[in-house]
Scaffold this active site. Structure first.
Site, short mmCIF file in Angstrom:
data_model
loop_
_atom_site.label_atom_id
_atom_site.label_comp_id
_atom_site.label_asym_id
_atom_site.label_seq_id
_atom_site.Cartn_x
_atom_site.Cartn_y
_atom_site.Cartn_z
N GLU A 1 0.82 -1.20 0.00
CA GLU A 1 0.00 0.00 0.00
C GLU A 1 0.86 1.26 0.00
O GLU A 1 1.94 1.30 0.58
CB GLU A 1 -0.95 -0.02 1.21
CG GLU A 1 -1.96 -1.15 1.05
CD GLU A 1 -3.01 -1.20 2.16
OE1 GLU A 1 -4.03 -1.86 1.95
OE2 GLU A 1 -2.80 -0.59 3.22
N CYS B 1 3.59 8.38 1.06
CA CYS B 1 4.07 7.46 2.09
C CYS B 1 4.32 6.10 1.42
O CYS B 1 3.39 5.47 0.92
CB CYS B 1 3.00 7.37 3.18
SG CYS B 1 3.46 6.31 4.54
N CYS C 1 6.06 -6.87 7.82
CA CYS C 1 7.17 -6.36 8.62
C CYS C 1 7.54 -7.42 9.65
O CYS C 1 6.67 -8.12 10.18
CB CYS C 1 6.78 -5.07 9.33
SG CYS C 1 8.16 -4.28 10.18
N CYS D 1 6.34 -4.63 16.35
CA CYS D 1 5.96 -3.54 17.27
C CYS D 1 4.50 -3.79 17.66
O CYS D 1 3.65 -4.01 16.81
CB CYS D 1 6.13 -2.17 16.60
SG CYS D 1 7.84 -1.86 16.09
N CYS E 1 1.35 -1.76 16.10
CA CYS E 1 1.33 -1.50 14.65
C CYS E 1 0.59 -2.62 13.91
O CYS E 1 0.87 -3.80 14.13
CB CYS E 1 2.76 -1.40 14.13
SG CYS E 1 2.83 -1.23 12.34
N CYS F 1 -1.71 6.54 9.63
CA CYS F 1 -0.46 5.95 10.06
C CYS F 1 -0.68 4.63 10.80
O CYS F 1 -1.50 4.54 11.71
CB CYS F 1 0.17 6.96 11.00
SG CYS F 1 1.89 6.72 11.17
N1 SAH Z 1 9.37 0.65 10.39
C1 SAH Z 1 9.49 2.06 10.29
C2 SAH Z 1 8.53 2.72 9.33
C3 SAH Z 1 7.09 2.27 9.29
S1 SAH Z 1 5.91 2.80 10.47
C4 SAH Z 1 9.41 2.69 11.65
O1 SAH Z 1 9.16 1.98 12.61
O2 SAH Z 1 9.67 3.87 11.77
C5 SAH Z 1 5.74 4.52 10.36
C6 SAH Z 1 5.33 5.15 11.70
O3 SAH Z 1 3.97 4.78 12.06
C7 SAH Z 1 6.20 4.67 12.85
O4 SAH Z 1 6.56 5.74 13.67
C8 SAH Z 1 5.27 3.74 13.58
O5 SAH Z 1 5.70 3.56 14.87
C9 SAH Z 1 3.93 4.43 13.42
N2 SAH Z 1 2.77 3.58 13.70
C10 SAH Z 1 2.67 2.25 13.50
N3 SAH Z 1 1.46 1.80 13.91
C11 SAH Z 1 0.77 2.85 14.35
C12 SAH Z 1 -0.56 3.02 14.87
N4 SAH Z 1 -1.39 2.01 14.99
N5 SAH Z 1 -0.93 4.26 15.23
C13 SAH Z 1 -0.10 5.31 15.07
N6 SAH Z 1 1.16 5.21 14.58
C14 SAH Z 1 1.60 4.00 14.23
#
Ligand code: SAH
Length: 370
Positions: free
Chosen positions: A101, A114, A121, A125, A128, A344
């Site tokens: 996406e 983006c 991934c 985390c 996420c 995000c």
């Molecule tokens: N792996 C990379 C880039 C992808 S995520 C990283 O961790 O930076 C891009 C951003 O979105 C990251 O800061 C991540 O922590 C945030 N993110 C992921 N899931 C989210 C959610 N459910 N709500 C808000 N931000 C989130």
């Protein structure tokens, strides 16, 4: 018995897999001059010409070689969603049937794309949604730059992509070479010519790759911090167990040295009752004073079965004020494209999970339920 042997079709070389240096080397190998690379980049990215036959400043023999052996192949748009605020989300299908996406966010005077770096991934985390899908594979350079190519073509000349953030699916620093080649391409004067300040790579903190990046590619850096103690960060961003905060901040300081006037953006997702106390805010101030930093607070976007809640508006505002008052430039990320799940952390694509994460999660879930 008679067998009919089918001639093995040679795989065509996808020219979107090369940055300028790679393309020049490719042409030299063919006995051509390296400047063919810039001619080709211009045709593809600036003129939008995909038919080698129309590339009139190349010799006829080179055109026919390219015709027979090369291709310009991108992932294909299979779903398009446009939100009421103008945010566009596309699901792109790769040659192997997976989907990634890409999201376009229009704002006054700029348009940010983006971009995803992996299918799924591997980093797990806990807040996420991409992480919950597990990991399938790295995207190739053509699949990464292809997202910019396809999006810009679809948007048309009126809506320019002015900024790229590597904040879609995946951890870009775990797909280092392909991501760096794609970012080099985006910044190339013969393609989109984006300035290095307008290309941002976001990492959860793959420390050795951060040092490598500082050496080879000068783009803006964003770090997903989300916690100020190792104890909590180990849970939210488990790669912290391998590269704890002290090492992460040291790598940030190393990056800051190459561009003295630039700041590193720290991302901090606001999770109610988890990382949003005033103690956390004070911890952030202490941590971020050690590096040229700005802070981006991200309201948590819930997804099905997520166990976290977003902090209240008041808490986020209090957090922001405390940090701003301490001299750390702090913004709250506007949630865009909410009605199409483009916000995000919502990018999930269609991941055939090779890490079998969903099975592991299910068993964890049933343990809790028991
Ligand atoms: N792996 C990379 C880039 C992808 S995520 C990283 O961790 O930076 C891009 C951003 O979105 C990251 O800061 C991540 O922590 C945030 N993110 C992921 N899931 C989210 C959610 N459910 N709500 C808000 N931000 C989130």
């Amino acid at each position: 018995m008679n067998f009919v042997l089918e001639p093995v079709k040679q795989k065509r070389i996808n020219l979107l897999d090369f940055d300028r240096k790679g393309l020049a080397a490719f042409f030299v190998e063919l006995g051509e001059k390296p400047f063919r690379a810039t001619q080709l980049l211009k045709w593809i990215y600036q003129e939008g010409v995909e038919d080698f036959g129309l590339m009139t400043n190349l010799s006829k023999s080179l055109r026919s070689f390219l015709n027979e052996n090369c291709t310009i192949a991108t992932p294909e748009i299979v779903v398009e969603q446009i939100a009421s605020d103008g945010t566009c989300k596309w699901a792109l299908q790769t040659h192997c049937g997976n989907r990634v996406e890409t999201v376009f966010i229009p704002e006054e005077g700029r348009g940010t794309l983006c971009v995803s770096s992996q299918i799924g991934c591997a980093l797990a985390c806990t807040f996420c949604s991409t992480a919950q899908q597990g990991f399938n594979r790295n995207l190739s350079t053509s699949e990464i730059i292809g997202q910019v190519y396809v999006a810009q073509k679809r948007l048309g000349p009126e809506k320019k992509i002015t900024n790229v953030v590597m904040m879609g699916m995946g951890e870009p620093l775990l797909n280092f070479d392909n991501v760096v080649a794609a970012m080099n391409l985006m910044m190339d004067d013969f393609t989109y010519g984006l300035s290095k300040r307008r290309v941002t790579i976001s990492t959860s903190g793959v420390v050795p790759a951060m040092y490598r990046l500082t050496q080879v590619c000068d783009v803006s850096l964003a770090v997903s911090l989300h916690a100020v103690t190792d104890e909590l960060r180990d849970v939210l961003v488990p790669i912290n167990k391998k590269y704890p905060l002290k090492e992460l901040m040291e790598a940030c300081r190393d990056n800051a040295k190459i561009a003295p006037r630039r700041t590193i953006t720290f991302e901090y997702v606001m999770l109610a009752g988890i990382n949003d106390s005033m103690d956390d805010a004070r911890g952030l101030i202490k941590l971020l004073k050690t590096v040229p930093a700005k802070l981006n607070l991200i309201p948590f976007n819930p997804f099905p079965y997520s166990s976290y809640l977003c902090s209240s508006k008041e808490t986020i505002l209090r957090f922001k004020t405390l940090l701003n008052d301490a001299g750390i430039v702090t913004t709250v990320r506007k949630t865009r494209g909410e009605d199409i799940d483009a916000a995000c952390g919502q990018l999930v694509g269609q991941v055939q999970d090779k890490s079998r994460r969903h099975l592991k999660l299910k068993s964890v879930g049933s343990e809790h339920a028991a």
